[in-house]
Design a protein around this motif. Sequence first.
Motif, mmCIF file in Angstrom:
data_model
loop_
_atom_site.group_PDB
_atom_site.id
_atom_site.type_symbol
_atom_site.label_atom_id
_atom_site.label_comp_id
_atom_site.label_asym_id
_atom_site.label_seq_id
_atom_site.Cartn_x
_atom_site.Cartn_y
_atom_site.Cartn_z
ATOM 1 N N TYR A 82 0.717 -1.217 0.058
ATOM 2 C CA TYR A 82 -0.108 0.065 0.228
ATOM 3 C C TYR A 82 0.813 1.383 -0.063
ATOM 4 O O TYR A 82 0.653 2.217 -0.925
ATOM 5 N N LEU A 83 1.869 1.151 0.706
ATOM 6 C CA LEU A 83 2.699 2.521 0.793
ATOM 7 C C LEU A 83 3.686 2.750 -0.396
ATOM 8 O O LEU A 83 3.767 3.879 -1.045
ATOM 9 N N GLU A 84 4.117 1.571 -1.074
ATOM 10 C CA GLU A 84 4.661 1.626 -2.460
ATOM 11 C C GLU A 84 3.663 2.348 -3.420
ATOM 12 O O GLU A 84 4.251 2.907 -4.184
ATOM 13 N N VAL A 85 2.614 1.543 -3.469
ATOM 14 C CA VAL A 85 1.640 2.261 -4.447
ATOM 15 C C VAL A 85 1.385 3.738 -4.267
ATOM 16 O O VAL A 85 1.282 4.490 -4.880
ATOM 17 N N SER A 86 1.182 4.041 -3.011
ATOM 18 C CA SER A 86 0.645 5.434 -2.536
ATOM 19 C C SER A 86 1.848 6.568 -2.710
ATOM 20 O O SER A 86 1.706 7.540 -3.452
ATOM 21 N N THR A 87 3.294 6.019 -2.484
ATOM 22 C CA THR A 87 4.286 6.835 -2.482
ATOM 23 C C THR A 87 5.276 6.761 -3.873
ATOM 24 O O THR A 87 6.071 7.571 -3.968
ATOM 25 N N GLY A 88 5.223 5.482 -4.453
ATOM 26 C CA GLY A 88 6.118 5.307 -5.478
ATOM 27 C C GLY A 88 7.339 4.835 -4.882
ATOM 28 O O GLY A 88 8.292 4.591 -5.647
ATOM 29 N N ARG A 89 7.259 4.444 -3.681
ATOM 30 C CA ARG A 89 8.805 3.836 -3.150
ATOM 31 C C ARG A 89 8.779 2.773 -2.166
ATOM 32 O O ARG A 89 7.644 2.920 -1.389
#
Length: 92
Positions: A33-40
């Motif tokens: 979820y964090l990777e999709v939301s922040t791109g990292r």
Amino acid sequence: MLITLKEGREALRLDGTDNDNIIQALIDSIPSYLEVSTGRSWDTEPVHPLAQTIAKFILQLWYYEQGPDTERLKRTIDSLLVGLTAIGRTLE
């Protein structure tokens, strides 16, 4: 790992282990979820403290789907994700 099961239980203010399977599944979903939301990706060591804080807030939101503070929690998470995204851009 962003947060451990023990940290997750503490964030949820739970003493027992009855819902550990549910909590662990939610914890396991947070890095994506964090990777999709922040791109990292944020689950590599050392874990950024802001990513850990957001992970705990997300866990609370997902575990306690509807509560009196749901909207405030969503706004807080959204604001923190903006900051985390900006931090991620400076780290590249």
